[in-house]
Design a protein around this motif. Structure first.
Motif, PDB file in Angstrom:
ATOM      1  N   THR A   1      -1.715  29.354   4.855  1.00 13.42           N
ATOM      2  CA  THR A   1      -2.756  28.335   4.926  1.00 13.42           C
ATOM      3  C   THR A   1      -2.362  27.122   4.107  1.00 13.42           C
ATOM      4  O   THR A   1      -1.924  27.253   2.957  1.00 13.42           O
ATOM      5  CB  THR A   1      -4.096  28.896   4.424  1.00 13.42           C
ATOM      6  N   GLN A   2      -2.532  25.933   4.681  1.00 16.31           N
ATOM      7  CA  GLN A   2      -2.173  24.688   3.999  1.00 16.31           C
ATOM      8  C   GLN A   2      -3.251  23.646   4.229  1.00 16.31           C
ATOM      9  O   GLN A   2      -3.703  23.447   5.348  1.00 16.31           O
ATOM     10  CB  GLN A   2      -0.827  24.177   4.519  1.00 16.31           C
ATOM     11  N   HIS A   3      -3.682  22.995   3.149  1.00 14.92           N
ATOM     12  CA  HIS A   3      -4.628  21.896   3.220  1.00 14.92           C
ATOM     13  C   HIS A   3      -4.145  20.786   2.310  1.00 14.92           C
ATOM     14  O   HIS A   3      -3.429  21.025   1.331  1.00 14.92           O
ATOM     15  CB  HIS A   3      -6.033  22.332   2.791  1.00 14.92           C
ATOM     16  N   SER A   4      -4.555  19.554   2.618  1.00 16.11           N
ATOM     17  CA  SER A   4      -4.141  18.423   1.801  1.00 16.11           C
ATOM     18  C   SER A   4      -5.253  17.395   1.718  1.00 16.11           C
ATOM     19  O   SER A   4      -6.164  17.368   2.551  1.00 16.11           O
ATOM     20  CB  SER A   4      -2.870  17.770   2.367  1.00 16.11           C
ATOM     21  N   THR A   5      -5.169  16.565   0.696  1.00 20.48           N
ATOM     22  CA  THR A   5      -6.064  15.420   0.542  1.00 20.48           C
ATOM     23  C   THR A   5      -5.215  14.210   0.191  1.00 20.48           C
ATOM     24  O   THR A   5      -4.146  14.353  -0.423  1.00 20.48           O
ATOM     25  CB  THR A   5      -7.130  15.687  -0.542  1.00 20.48           C
ATOM     26  N   THR A   6      -5.638  13.017   0.587  1.00 19.81           N
ATOM     27  CA  THR A   6      -4.838  11.814   0.379  1.00 19.81           C
ATOM     28  C   THR A   6      -5.615  10.770  -0.404  1.00 19.81           C
ATOM     29  O   THR A   6      -6.850  10.732  -0.361  1.00 19.81           O
ATOM     30  CB  THR A   6      -4.390  11.202   1.717  1.00 19.81           C
ATOM     31  N   LEU A   7      -4.861   9.934  -1.115  1.00 17.34           N
ATOM     32  CA  LEU A   7      -5.409   8.790  -1.828  1.00 17.34           C
ATOM     33  C   LEU A   7      -4.563   7.580  -1.466  1.00 17.34           C
ATOM     34  O   LEU A   7      -3.338   7.679  -1.345  1.00 17.34           O
ATOM     35  CB  LEU A   7      -5.389   9.003  -3.343  1.00 17.34           C
ATOM     36  N   THR A   8      -5.202   6.437  -1.280  1.00 17.57           N
ATOM     37  CA  THR A   8      -4.489   5.213  -0.950  1.00 17.57           C
ATOM     38  C   THR A   8      -4.278   4.387  -2.212  1.00 17.57           C
ATOM     39  O   THR A   8      -5.226   4.123  -2.964  1.00 17.57           O
ATOM     40  CB  THR A   8      -5.262   4.386   0.082  1.00 17.57           C
ATOM     41  N   LEU A   9      -3.054   3.975  -2.455  1.00 16.19           N
ATOM     42  CA  LEU A   9      -2.682   3.184  -3.622  1.00 16.19           C
ATOM     43  C   LEU A   9      -2.290   1.777  -3.165  1.00 16.19           C
ATOM     44  O   LEU A   9      -1.423   1.632  -2.304  1.00 16.19           O
ATOM     45  CB  LEU A   9      -1.517   3.851  -4.357  1.00 16.19           C
ATOM     46  N   THR A  10      -2.943   0.777  -3.719  1.00 12.20           N
ATOM     47  CA  THR A  10      -2.614  -0.611  -3.396  1.00 12.20           C
ATOM     48  C   THR A  10      -2.087  -1.297  -4.641  1.00 12.20           C
ATOM     49  O   THR A  10      -2.745  -1.292  -5.688  1.00 12.20           O
ATOM     50  CB  THR A  10      -3.843  -1.367  -2.873  1.00 12.20           C
TER      51      THR A  10
ATOM     52  N   SER B   1       0.830  -1.196   0.000  1.00 16.34           N
ATOM     53  CA  SER B   1       0.000   0.000   0.000  1.00 16.34           C
ATOM     54  C   SER B   1       0.871   1.254   0.000  1.00 16.34           C
ATOM     55  O   SER B   1       1.927   1.289   0.648  1.00 16.34           O
ATOM     56  CB  SER B   1      -0.918   0.024   1.229  1.00 16.34           C
ATOM     57  N   TYR B   2       0.403   2.275  -0.723  1.00 23.58           N
ATOM     58  CA  TYR B   2       1.065   3.570  -0.784  1.00 23.58           C
ATOM     59  C   TYR B   2       0.040   4.657  -0.481  1.00 23.58           C
ATOM     60  O   TYR B   2      -1.136   4.504  -0.761  1.00 23.58           O
ATOM     61  CB  TYR B   2       1.678   3.821  -2.162  1.00 23.58           C
ATOM     62  N   THR B   3       0.520   5.752   0.051  1.00 19.98           N
ATOM     63  CA  THR B   3      -0.321   6.922   0.287  1.00 19.98           C
ATOM     64  C   THR B   3       0.151   8.060  -0.606  1.00 19.98           C
ATOM     65  O   THR B   3       1.323   8.460  -0.554  1.00 19.98           O
ATOM     66  CB  THR B   3      -0.263   7.369   1.753  1.00 19.98           C
ATOM     67  N   ILE B   4      -0.750   8.555  -1.427  1.00 22.99           N
ATOM     68  CA  ILE B   4      -0.449   9.688  -2.289  1.00 22.99           C
ATOM     69  C   ILE B   4      -1.107  10.920  -1.671  1.00 22.99           C
ATOM     70  O   ILE B   4      -2.317  10.937  -1.458  1.00 22.99           O
ATOM     71  CB  ILE B   4      -0.948   9.475  -3.725  1.00 22.99           C
ATOM     72  N   THR B   5      -0.317  11.944  -1.397  1.00 19.95           N
ATOM     73  CA  THR B   5      -0.796  13.171  -0.772  1.00 19.95           C
ATOM     74  C   THR B   5      -0.665  14.336  -1.742  1.00 19.95           C
ATOM     75  O   THR B   5       0.401  14.548  -2.318  1.00 19.95           O
ATOM     76  CB  THR B   5      -0.004  13.482   0.511  1.00 19.95           C
ATOM     77  N   VAL B   6      -1.748  15.061  -1.925  1.00 23.85           N
ATOM     78  CA  VAL B   6      -1.733  16.296  -2.713  1.00 23.85           C
ATOM     79  C   VAL B   6      -1.936  17.451  -1.737  1.00 23.85           C
ATOM     80  O   VAL B   6      -2.927  17.482  -1.005  1.00 23.85           O
ATOM     81  CB  VAL B   6      -2.817  16.302  -3.802  1.00 23.85           C
ATOM     82  N   THR B   7      -0.993  18.392  -1.715  1.00 26.49           N
ATOM     83  CA  THR B   7      -0.998  19.483  -0.756  1.00 26.49           C
ATOM     84  C   THR B   7      -1.128  20.814  -1.483  1.00 26.49           C
ATOM     85  O   THR B   7      -0.450  21.052  -2.485  1.00 26.49           O
ATOM     86  CB  THR B   7       0.293  19.482   0.079  1.00 26.49           C
ATOM     87  N   GLY B   8      -2.012  21.651  -0.977  1.00 24.86           N
ATOM     88  CA  GLY B   8      -2.158  23.014  -1.476  1.00 24.86           C
ATOM     89  C   GLY B   8      -1.713  24.008  -0.429  1.00 24.86           C
ATOM     90  O   GLY B   8      -2.059  23.872   0.749  1.00 24.86           O
ATOM     91  N   VAL B   9      -0.946  25.014  -0.836  1.00 20.81           N
ATOM     92  CA  VAL B   9      -0.420  26.015   0.084  1.00 20.81           C
ATOM     93  C   VAL B   9      -0.717  27.394  -0.481  1.00 20.81           C
ATOM     94  O   VAL B   9      -0.439  27.671  -1.648  1.00 20.81           O
ATOM     95  CB  VAL B   9       1.094  25.856   0.304  1.00 20.81           C
ATOM     96  N   SER B  10      -1.285  28.258   0.352  1.00 24.13           N
ATOM     97  CA  SER B  10      -1.527  29.646  -0.015  1.00 24.13           C
ATOM     98  C   SER B  10      -1.206  30.508   1.187  1.00 24.13           C
ATOM     99  O   SER B  10      -1.880  30.435   2.215  1.00 24.13           O
ATOM    100  CB  SER B  10      -2.978  29.852  -0.445  1.00 24.13           C
ATOM    101  N   ALA B  11      -0.136  31.294   1.057  1.00 26.17           N
ATOM    102  CA  ALA B  11       0.344  32.103   2.171  1.00 26.17           C
ATOM    103  C   ALA B  11       0.584  31.192   3.376  1.00 26.17           C
ATOM    104  O   ALA B  11       1.309  30.214   3.277  1.00 26.17           O
ATOM    105  CB  ALA B  11      -0.627  33.234   2.477  1.00 26.17           C
TER     106      ALA B  11
END
Length: 580
Positions: free
Chosen positions: A569-578, A557-567
């Protein structure tokens, strides 16, 4: 075969924590009754009113600071401050201007004082000689009244003051192009007149032209939509004066509104679209004397779009200070701020010309008496997050207070299900990354992706753009591409990684066949032994050829993280890869 299964997780958001932020209060070992009270106050005022500022940070300046302006004075792309120190004429203190160079994060270097005439009262900013370096214009009542021009050197320092005589009792100055030659001009509000100085574009100005419409506070805007700069003036007992510009450096005669309501040398003018109809309105604060009592308030002049107005009285109950406008909470509705002594009052606008109850924020010490104003406010983005911060002058303790806005760009981020969901080695799959703006501050968002754990044959991820900007509806998207790596191996994949590990089956089968063939058994027994040996031999060949072994069912299993940064403020979303 490689099986990729993407599961979009719930959004994980984390605002970058700064010292003194609300998040710091919730660290278990630091939580206390004091923090609980602070949380209650912040939740009651800052969150309930949908505005919020970090605790005020004070900076020492010169004697009696009463006005300020913001701009980039040293060309480093960071906002600096120019603070007017009025001084104390009774003891020969002429005052000056304090320059505080900004660090770009809402903090400032120690103030450096420069001379700017005698006992100045107001400052504004513009590029008066066209060298792309900001200059200063400072109002002073010395010798009856003058404005001083300080040309900037581009490194945070300024040349000596060049004075121009203006009318008696000047209070404020505004900078705009009044004659359409793309060179900044000046208009100064005096006690009984307006003085207009047309700029030559080289740092010098023509002789002034006076208009019979004096007052204390002045604002520039296009109130009738003809593309020419107009003026709104707080004219004391005469009310609010509107002077429509002709576009050639002249103005039409003033029109006055509600002349009986306003009588205060600190009345202020705040133009803006406060009711959301696309037409500029004017807010004016006033102090009214009724016998021995004094009342304070604010009236709204609702713009008709043609330079005329309708008056709506008492839209907010103000105090002693002057009003300033900005959108502090990012909802695209104009808000108000007023310094009232030791605190700031911030009214969130409803967008229909009405306002919510004020939120209160502590600042430094300022006079709250009749003879001294509580201080002046400057709103500017001091830390680059596109949300307006506040600077207020504190004339009692000779400081300024800086309040950094806590409502910066915020957004949500999520990932769609991947398609296709099943790929072979070397093939790719995609996912749409969707972002939604949660307030109106329109910062770009930088994007990045990563894969964990990182191994030699891990999948690779990429985004079609390194950053996104929000459209008019507050939405933005990006495309995530994931490329499957090679076959997965591990110590449990013994039979696949080590083909010789399966030869024991073949050897046993052949030995069994030889032993049984050499024994003195019946033909029927020999036939049985031959069948068993062939079965073992064939099974080993099939198992090797199909990649069998103990590891054939192992999953990675792998975890793919997409991160957004603005000034900040930072938020992210993850997807699990098997990978199978």
């Amino acid at each position: 075969m490689v099986l990729l299964v993407f599961l979009a997780s719930t959004e994980r958001g984390e605002n970058a924590r700064n010292e003194g932020s609300l998040g710091d209060m919730f660290r278990p070992r630091e939580f206390s009754t004091r923090n609980l009270l602070m949380v209650f106050v912040l939740s009651h005022f800052a969150i309930g009113a949908n505005v919020g500022f970090k605790a005020a940070v004070t900076y020492a300046v010169g004697t009696n600071p009463i006005a300020a302006a913001a701009g980039d004075f040293n060309g480093d792309g960071k906002i600096d401050l120019a603070v007017v120190d009025s001084g104390n004429a009774s003891v020969g203190d002429n005052g000056g201007v304090s320059i505080l160079l900004g660090n770009g994060d809402g903090t400032f270097r120690p103030a450096v004082s420069i001379a700017a005439g005698k006992n100045p009262t107001f400052v504004s900013v513009g590029d008066f000689n066209g060298d792309n370096r900001l200059d200063l214009v400072v109002v002073s009542a010395d010798n009856g009244g003058n404005v001083g021009i300080l040309l900037g050197n581009g490194d945070g320092t300024f040349q000596s003051t060049v004075d121009y005589a203006t009318g008696n009792g000047p209070s404020t100055v505004a900078v705009a192009d009044f004659n359409g030659d793309h060179k900044p001009d000046l208009v100064v509000s005096n006690s009984t007149t307006l003085s207009l100085f047309l700029g030559n574009g080289d740092g010098t100005f023509q002789s002034r032209v006076d208009y019979e419409a004096g007052g204390t506070a002045i604002a520039v805007a296009d109130f009738n939509g003809d593309g020419n700069a107009d003026l709104a003036l707080s004219a004391g007992a005469r009310g609010v004066a509107i002077l429509l510009g002709n576009g050639d450096g002249t103005f039409q005669p003033p029109s006055y509104y509600d002349g009986g309501s306003f009588f205060d040398v600190r009345s202020s003018i705040a133009p803006g679209d406060f009711n959301g109809d696309g037409r500029l309105d004017v807010l004016v604060s006033w102090r009214r004397f009724n016998g021995e009592s004094v009342t304070y308030g604010c009236d709204l002049l609702v713009g008709n779009g043609d330079g005329t107005f309708q008056v709506t009285s008492d839209v907010v109950q103000t105090g002693l200070g002057s009003l300033y406008q900005a959108d502090f909470n990012g909802d695209r509705k104009m808000d108000l701020v007023e310094p009232t002594g030791v605190e700031l009052s911030v009214w969130s606008g409803n967008g229909d010309g009405t306002f919510q109850s004020p939120a209160l924020f502590a600042v430094g010490l300022s006079s709250s008496g009749i003879l001294g104003p509580p201080g002046q406010v400057v709103t500017s983005d001091l830390n680059g997050d596109k949300s307006p911060d506040i600077v207020v002058t504190n004339n009692t303790d000779n400081t300024i207070s800086v309040l950094v806005n806590m409502v910066s760009t915020d957004f949500s981020i999520s990932a769609s299900a991947a398609g296709p969901g099943i790929v072979k080695p070397g093939q790719s799959t995609t996912s749409t990354i969707s972002l939604s703006r949660l307030n109106a501050f329109d910062n770009p968002v930088s994007l990045a992706c990563s894969v964990e754990p990182a191994q030699a044959d891990s999948p690779t991820c990429s985004l079609n753009t390194p950053s996104v900007t929000f459209d008019a509806s507050g939405k933005a998207t990006a495309l995530l591409t994931v490329l499957a790596g090679g076959s997965q191996t591990s110590q449990s994949d013994y039979g696949r990684s080590h083909p010789f590990g399966l030869l024991w089956i073949s050897a046993v089968g052949l030995a069994f066949m030889g032993v049984r063939a050499g024994s003195q058994r019946s033909n029927q027994g020999k036939l049985f032994s031959l069948c068993v040996g062939c079965f073992l031999l064939a099974g080993s060949i099939l198992q090797s050829g199909c990649g069998g072994g103990a590891g054939s069912g192992n999953l990675q299993s792998y975890t793919i993280t997409v991160t957004g940064v603005s000034a900040s403020t930072q938020h992210s979303t993850t997807l699990t890869l098997t990978v199978q």
